[in-house]
Design a protein around this motif. Structure first.
Motif, PDB file in Angstrom:
ATOM      1  N   GLU A  98     -11.936  -8.583  -6.799  1.00 12.94           N
ATOM      2  CA  GLU A  98     -11.431  -7.756  -5.687  1.00 12.94           C
ATOM      3  C   GLU A  98     -11.543  -6.277  -6.037  1.00 12.94           C
ATOM      4  O   GLU A  98     -11.926  -5.450  -5.216  1.00 12.94           O
ATOM      5  CB  GLU A  98      -9.968  -8.109  -5.365  1.00 12.94           C
ATOM      6  N   GLU A  99     -11.226  -5.958  -7.291  1.00 11.61           N
ATOM      7  CA  GLU A  99     -11.338  -4.559  -7.742  1.00 11.61           C
ATOM      8  C   GLU A  99     -12.811  -4.153  -7.830  1.00 11.61           C
ATOM      9  O   GLU A  99     -13.189  -3.036  -7.487  1.00 11.61           O
ATOM     10  CB  GLU A  99     -10.688  -4.383  -9.121  1.00 11.61           C
ATOM     11  N   THR A 100     -13.622  -5.111  -8.302  1.00  9.62           N
ATOM     12  CA  THR A 100     -15.056  -4.836  -8.439  1.00  9.62           C
ATOM     13  C   THR A 100     -15.667  -4.464  -7.092  1.00  9.62           C
ATOM     14  O   THR A 100     -16.457  -3.534  -6.975  1.00  9.62           O
ATOM     15  CB  THR A 100     -15.774  -6.070  -9.010  1.00  9.62           C
ATOM     16  N   LYS A 101     -15.242  -5.188  -6.064  1.00 10.85           N
ATOM     17  CA  LYS A 101     -15.804  -4.948  -4.723  1.00 10.85           C
ATOM     18  C   LYS A 101     -15.585  -3.514  -4.280  1.00 10.85           C
ATOM     19  O   LYS A 101     -16.449  -2.913  -3.648  1.00 10.85           O
ATOM     20  CB  LYS A 101     -15.114  -5.866  -3.713  1.00 10.85           C
ATOM     21  N   LYS A 102     -14.405  -2.991  -4.636  1.00  4.17           N
ATOM     22  CA  LYS A 102     -14.090  -1.619  -4.201  1.00  4.17           C
ATOM     23  C   LYS A 102     -15.090  -0.627  -4.792  1.00  4.17           C
ATOM     24  O   LYS A 102     -15.417   0.383  -4.184  1.00  4.17           O
ATOM     25  CB  LYS A 102     -12.671  -1.228  -4.649  1.00  4.17           C
ATOM     26  N   ALA A 103     -15.553  -0.936  -5.999  1.00  4.82           N
ATOM     27  CA  ALA A 103     -16.525  -0.036  -6.623  1.00  4.82           C
ATOM     28  C   ALA A 103     -17.922  -0.256  -6.066  1.00  4.82           C
ATOM     29  O   ALA A 103     -18.691   0.676  -5.850  1.00  4.82           O
ATOM     30  CB  ALA A 103     -16.536  -0.256  -8.135  1.00  4.82           C
ATOM     31  N   PHE A 110     -16.574   3.428 -12.925  1.00  5.72           N
ATOM     32  CA  PHE A 110     -15.588   2.698 -12.125  1.00  5.72           C
ATOM     33  C   PHE A 110     -14.765   1.890 -13.110  1.00  5.72           C
ATOM     34  O   PHE A 110     -15.266   0.955 -13.723  1.00  5.72           O
ATOM     35  CB  PHE A 110     -16.271   1.767 -11.122  1.00  5.72           C
ATOM     36  N   GLU A 151     -18.968  -1.647  -3.110  1.00  3.74           N
ATOM     37  CA  GLU A 151     -19.304  -1.520  -1.695  1.00  3.74           C
ATOM     38  C   GLU A 151     -19.897  -0.164  -1.301  1.00  3.74           C
ATOM     39  O   GLU A 151     -20.911  -0.128  -0.586  1.00  3.74           O
ATOM     40  CB  GLU A 151     -18.121  -1.940  -0.827  1.00  3.74           C
ATOM     41  N   PRO A 152     -19.337   0.941  -1.780  1.00  2.40           N
ATOM     42  CA  PRO A 152     -19.969   2.215  -1.403  1.00  2.40           C
ATOM     43  C   PRO A 152     -21.418   2.321  -1.889  1.00  2.40           C
ATOM     44  O   PRO A 152     -22.268   2.884  -1.196  1.00  2.40           O
ATOM     45  CB  PRO A 152     -19.103   3.268  -2.109  1.00  2.40           C
ATOM     46  N   ALA A 181       0.839  -1.205   0.000  1.00  2.52           N
ATOM     47  CA  ALA A 181       0.000   0.000   0.000  1.00  2.52           C
ATOM     48  C   ALA A 181       0.871   1.250   0.000  1.00  2.52           C
ATOM     49  O   ALA A 181       0.536   2.255  -0.627  1.00  2.52           O
ATOM     50  CB  ALA A 181      -0.902  -0.009   1.229  1.00  2.52           C
ATOM     51  N   ILE A 188     -12.238  -0.668 -14.237  1.00  2.00           N
ATOM     52  CA  ILE A 188     -11.661  -1.890 -13.661  1.00  2.00           C
ATOM     53  C   ILE A 188     -10.882  -2.628 -14.736  1.00  2.00           C
ATOM     54  O   ILE A 188     -11.429  -2.952 -15.803  1.00  2.00           O
ATOM     55  CB  ILE A 188     -12.774  -2.801 -13.086  1.00  2.00           C
TER      56      ILE A 188
END
Ligand SMILES: Nc1ncnc2c1ncn2[C@@H]1O[C@H](COP(=O)(O)OP(=O)(O)O)[C@@H](O)[C@H]1O
Ligand SMILES: Nc1ccn([C@H]2C[C@H](O)[C@@H](COP(=O)(O)OP(=O)(O)O)O2)c(=O)n1
Length: 836
Positions: free
Chosen positions: A800-805, A787, A807-808, A69, A789
Motif C-alpha cells: 500500500e505504501e509502495t503504491k503511493k510512491a 521514496f 503511482e505518480p 487521516a 518505505i
C-alpha cells in the motif's frame, strides 16, 4: 483530568509553547480522532484510568479508529526531540490556583522492539521496557514552578484548556519500525494514574550529516595521505594542483562539493595557472576560496600552507608584506559537521610573527595580501597593503558573518558568470557553416529543391523556444530513405564548401580551433567522407532507435561513431571519436565531459533546428526510465517488485538474480561471482552492468525496476558512466530493522537454496549494506529521489505504501508515452507509433 492529545508537537516557537496550534501537531494519540474533532482540551471522555479498567490503554492498537487521516500516527526520526501536548485540566500550581495542587509527575515509556504488525496486547502498567526522561524537570510540591506536568505557560488564561507540553529525546540509533509509547500521569499518587497510548513510526535517518561523515571522511583520508612537497619556487603550483586532481579523481561524484560552479571555477583557475606562470598566485587564491566550503580539502591546504619556505625571495623591506594572517577559516558551517579534527589555530600572536608562504591561509582575491616583486611585478601581484587583516569567522559578529557570507556568495556568482560567459563564447565558435553559409555549389541548390526531410518532433525539449523555418513544419514518413539521402547530399555539399579555405570564417577565439588539424581543401577530403559517414549513421541511429529501443547500435555504430544522448534534455550529440580526422575550423570543439575526451561535437538543439538535429532529438527522446529498488538483504525488495510487476507492468531486473543466473551458466566469471556472493561482497560493476544492459535490451521495454542496484560507489559510478541514456525516476528504499531481516532470511534459507542465506553470510551482507549501500541511498536522498518505505508490516501493507510512491511515476510515464504517440500520429511517424 488530563490526557495526551498530540504526540508530535512543534514546540520550537514560544507562541506554539504558549497556545495550542493544530498546525503544529503532526501525530495524535491512539483513537484521538474523536477528541481532535471536538477541539483541544474539550472533555470527550478521553481521560483514561487504566487501574479502573484493568487495561493499560483506552483503545487497542488494532482498533479501526486507532488512526485516521485527520488524526494520523506520528512519524519520528532517530535522535529527534519529540514534544507532546496535553491540556492542563486545572492541575497547575499557579497564582490563579494554589501551590499545593496534587501532581505526582509524568512518565513516558515505549516498547522495546518495533512491532511487526499492529495487533496484540500492550505491556501492563508499569512494565514497559524503555522509559524516557522528559525535559521539563521535576515539579516540587508546594512551589509554583510550571515544571514537569505543569509546564503550561498560559495556564491562568484558561485553566481547563491551557496548553501544556513536554519533550524527550529519542535515541539516535533506534531501529526503524513502529513502536508503541505510553504517557502516564500520576495524579495524587503512583496508584492514581491516567494514561494515553500511541504509536510512532521511526525511519532510518537519512541525513547529509551522516552521509558527509562517512563519505567526506574517506575523501579526507585520501587527500590527507598525499604528501605535500615543500613550497619552493619551482614546484609549489604543481604539487598543489596534483593534490586537488587526486582528490577530484577520488571523488568522482563530487560528494560534499557545493553545486554552484565550484569545480568549474577550480578547473578554470588550474588551467589558467598552468598556462600563465605569473598569474599562479592569483589563480591559487581563487582556488583556495573555492575550497573553503569543502571539508577535508580545505583543512589540507590550511595546514599545509604553514610552511615557512618563501617561494620568492624578497628584499628585507618587503618581507613584512609576507606576514599574512593565518586564518585557516575553512568554512565554519561545514566544520561543525566535518569529521576531521578542526584547525582552530587562530592565535593572533602566533599568526602575526611567522613569515609564511603567500599562499597560506585564505587569500581571497579581494582580501588577499599578495606579493609585490620588484624585479618583475605582474599586474596580478600588485599589492595593496592598505587592506586590513581579515578576521577569523569565529571572531566575527553575526552581522559581519552575514556580510562575509554575502561577499563569498557574490564572489562565487561572479566566477560562475565568468565561466558561463566563456562557455557561451566557446559555443559561438560553433560555426553553423553547415547550415548558414551561402554555398554556391550545385548540390546545395539541388538539395534545396529536394523534398523536406521528416519532421520529427523533439519531445523532451519542447520547452525550449526554437526558430522554425516554414518548410520544416511539413510532415513526411520518418524513415523515408529518399529524404534522408537528400539531406545527406545537402550536408555533404555544405561541408565541402565549409572546408574550403574561406575568408568568411571568423577568427576563432581559441588557438585549437584556428589551427585545422588536417588541412582540407578539396571535396574528396577525408573529412567529408568521415562526416558523411557520421550523418548516415545518424539517420540509421534514428531509424534503429525508433524501432529497437536501447540497442547497442544506438550507442556505438561501427568502430568510429558513438552516439550519446546526454543527461541534458535539450541536447543530442553525435560525437566523432577521432577529432584529428576532422576539420575543426567549421565545428564546435570542446572537451566532451560525457565521453571524457577531447572531441568534435555536432551540438544539437542549441540553434535553429536543422534536419539532422531533429533526427537526433527524436533518437534522444526515446529514453528509458528506471526505478532503483534498495534496502537491506531480506527487506522484501523482491517480494514488492513482484507485486509492482503484477499491478503496473514494469520489467523487474534483480541484480542478484542476474548474477546467480550468470554463475549457473558456467560463464568465465562464475567462480568470481560465487566467491563474492558467499562473502556478501559486491561484484565489480562491469559484470553486473553488462548483465543489466543486456536484460534491458532483450526486454524491448522501457520502464524498469532495478532491484539490488546500485549497491556501492563502484556500482553507481559505473551506472553514471555507462547509462547516460537512461533516466533514474527514483529509488524505492525499503527500510527494515536488522533483526527482522535476519529472521526473514533464515526462514527463506530453509527453502531458497541460496548459498548466502546462512547466518555467517547474512551478517557479512548486513555489514556491506551499512557500509556501502546506505551511503548510496543517502546520496539519492540528497537529490530528493528516495521514496522511504517502512518494510516491517505485512507484504500487502508494505505494498500500500509502495503504491503511493509508484503511482505518480506510472502516471508521468503514461502521459509521456501518450504524448509520444500523439506526436507520432501528428507527424505521420509510423515507426515511432508502432513501437510506442
Ligand atoms: N513484509 C514482509 N513481512 C514478512 N516477510 C516478508 C515480507 N516481505 C518479504 N518477506 C519474506 O522475507 C524473505 C525475504 O524477502 P525478499 O523479497 O526475498 O527480500 P530481498 O529481495 O530484499 O532480499 C522472503 O522469504 C519473503 O517471503
Ligand atoms: N548490485 C549487486 C547486487 C547483488 N550482488 C550480489 C551480492 C549480494 O549479496 C548477492 C545477492 O543479492 P540479492 O539482491 O539477490 O539479495 P539480498 O538483497 O542480499 O537478499 O548478489 C552484487 O554483487 N551486486
Amino acid at each position: 483530568h488530563s490526557w495526551l492529545e498530540c504526540t508530535n508537537y512543534d514546540a520550537s516557537s514560544t507562541s506554539n509553547q504558549e497556545y495550542w496550534s493544530a498546525a503544529a501537531c503532526t501525530g495524535y494519540a491512539r483513537c484521538g480522532s474523536y477528541q481532535q474533532s471536538h477541539g483541544f482540551g474539550i472533555d470527550t471522555g478521553f481521560d483514561y484510568r487504566p487501574l479502573l479498567h484493568n487495561k493499560p490503554c483506552q483503545c487497542s492498537k488494532d482498533s479501526p479508529n486507532a488512526y485516521s487521516a485527520s488524526a494520523p500516527m506520528a512519524t519520528y526520526v532517530p535522535g529527534q526531540k519529540v514534544c507532546l501536548a496535553y491540556p492542563a485540566k486545572n492541575h497547575v500550581a499557579a497564582p490563579c490556583t494554589n501551590q499545593y495542587i496534587p501532581d505526582t509527575g509524568v512518565r513516558i515509556f515505549r516498547t522495546q522492539h518495533p512491532a511487526s504488525n499492529l495487533t496484540g496486547d500492550d505491556p501492563a502498567l508499569h512494565s514497559w521496557p524503555v522509559e524516557y526522561k522528559h525535559l521539563n524537570g521535576p515539579h516540587q510540591n508546594g512551589v509554583v514552578d510550571y515544571k514537569g506536568f505543569q509546564h503550561c505557560p498560559k495556564f491562568c488564561e484558561d485553566k481547563g484548556r491551557a496548553l501544556c507540553s513536554m519533550c524527550f529525546n529519542l535515541e539516535k540509533d533506534i531501529a526503524p519500525g513502529v513502536y508503541t509509547f505510553q504517557w502516564e500521569w500520576d495524579f495524587n499518587s503512583a496508584n492514581d494514574v491516567y494514561t494515553s497510548c500511541w504509536e510512532a513510526r521511526q525511519f532510518t535517518m537519512l541525513t547529509t550529516h551522516r552521509r558527509k561523515s562517512v563519505i567526506v571522511q574517506q575523501m579526507a583520508d585520501i587527500i590527507q595521505s598525499q604528501a605535500m612537497p615543500e613550497a619552493d619556487n619551482e614546484h609549489w603550483w604543481d604539487a598543489r594542483v596534483k593534490i586537488i586532481q587526486e582528490w577530484l579523481r577520488a571523488n568522482p561524484l563530487r560528494i560534499g562539493v557545493p553545486e554552484d560552479g565550484t569545480i568549474e571555477t577550480i578547473m578554470q583557475q588550474i588551467s589558467r595557472g598552468d598556462k600563465y606562470v605569473h598569474v599562479r598566485v592569483k589563480a591559487w587564491n581563487h582556488i583556495v576560496t573555492e575550497l573553503q566550503g569543502i571539508p577535508g580539502v580545505c583543512e589540507k591546504f590550511a595546514t599545509a600552507e604553514a610552511s615557512p619556505e618563501l617561494p620568492i625571495e624578497l628584499p628585507p623591506e618587503k618581507q613584512e608584506l609576507l606576514q599574512i594572517p593565518e586564518d585557516n577559516n575553512c568554512d565554519q558551517s561545514e566544520q561543525t559537521i566535518s569529521p576531521l579534527p578542526l584547525n582552530t589555530n587562530e592565535d593572533p600572536q602566533e599568526s602575526n610573527v611567522q613569515p609564511v608562504s603567500p599562499f597560506r591561509g585564505k587569500l581571497r582575491p579581494n582580501k588577499a595580501k599578495t606579493l609585490h616583486h620588484d624585479s618583475n611585478p605582474p599586474p596580478e601581484l600588485q599589492l595593496s597593503n592598505q587592506e586590513t587583516k581579515p578576521k577569523p569567522i569565529s571572531q566575527m559578529s553575526m552581522m559581519e558573518r552575514q556580510q562575509e557570507w554575502l561577499r563569498k556568495k557574490a564572489e562565487k556568482a561572479a566566477a560562475e558568470k565568468l565561466r558561463q560567459q566563456q562557455e557561451a563564447e566557446k559555443e559561438l565558435t560553433f560555426q553553423p557553416s553547415l547550415i548558414k553559409k551561402q554555398i554556391p555549389t550545385k548540390p546545395v541548390i539541388e538539395a534545396e529543391k529536394a523534398p523536406s526531410p521528416p519532421r520529427l518532433t523533439r519531445l523532451k525539449s519542447a520547452g525550449r523556444q526554437r526558430k522554425q523555418s516554414s518548410n520544416t513544419t511539413k510532415t513526411a514518413p520518418a524513415t523515408s530513405k529518399s529524404s534522408s539521402r537528400s539531406l545527406l547530399d545537402t550536408v555533404k555539399a555544405e561541408l565541402a564548401a565549409s572546408t574550403q579555405p574561406s575568408t568568411q570564417l571568423e577568427p576563432s577565439s581559441t588557438p585549437s580551433i584556428t589551427t585545422p588539424i588536417i588541412p582540407t581543401t578539396s571535396t574528396t577530403d577525408p573529412t567529408i567522407a568521415y562526416v558523411s559517414k557520421a550523418l548516415e549513421a545518424i539517420n540509421n541511429t534514428a531509424i534503429i532507435s525508433s524501432t529497437t529501443p536501447l540497442t547497442t547500435a544506438s550507442r556505438k555504430i561501427g568502430d568510429d561513431f558513438h552516439y550519446d544522448t546526454t543527461s541534458s534534455d535539450t541536447k543530442g550529440r553525435y560525437q566523432l571519436q577521432d577529432p584529428t580526422l576532422f576539420d575543426l575550423t567549421s565545428m564546435y570543439r570542446k572537451k566532451d565531459k560525457y565521453a571524457r575526451c577531447d572531441g568534435v561535437a555536432l551540438q544539437m538543439g542549441r540553434r535553429e533546428d536543422t534536419h539532422q538535429e531533429q533526427l537526433i532529438a527524436m533518437a534522444g527522446a526515446l529514453r528509458h526510465k528506471v526505478l532503483f529498488v534498495l534496502g537491506g538483504p531480506g527487506a522484501g525488495k523482491g517480494t514488492q517488485c513482484a507485486k509492482i510487476v503484477a499491478e503496473y507492468g514494469f520489467v523487474h531486473l534483480s541484480a542478484g538474480d542476474l548474477l546467480r543466473a550468470e554463475r549457473a551458466s558456467g560463464s568465465e566469471n562464475g567462480d568470481m561471482i560465487d566467491r563474492m556472493i558467499r562473502e556478501g561482497a559486491i561484484v565489480p560493476v562491469k559484470v553486473t552492468l553488462d548483465l543489466l544492459r543486456k536484460a534491458m535490451v532483450d526486454s524491448g521495454r522501457d520502464l524498469f525496476l532495478i532491484d539490488g542496484f546500485p549497491r556501492n560507489y563502484d556500482n553507481l559510478q559505473g551506472w553514471n558512466d555507462e547509462m547516460t541514456d537512461v533516466d533514474v525516476a527514483g529509488v524505492l528504499f525499503y527500510d527494515c530493522p536488522e533483526d527482522e531481516m535476519e529472521k526473514r532470511l533464515l526462514e527463506r534459507g530453509k527453502t531458497s537454496g541460496r548459498t548466502d542465506d546462512n547466518i555467517d553470510a547474512i551478517r557479512k551482507r548486513f555489514t556491506t549494506y551499512h557500509e556501502s549501500t546506505m551511503p548510496i541511498i543517502e546520496h539519492f536522498a540528497e537529490q530528493n529521489k528516495v521514496f522511504h518505505i517502512l518494510a516491517i508490516s505485512t507484504p500487502d501493507e508494505v505494498f500500500e505504501e509502495t503504491k503511493k510512491a509508484i503511482e505518480p511515476i506510472v502516471q508521468t510515464h503514461l502521459v509521456e508515452t501518450t504524448q509520444r504517440l500523439l506526436n507520432a500520429v501528428f507527424n505521420n511517424d509510423w515507426a515511432t507509433y508502432v513501437v510506442t
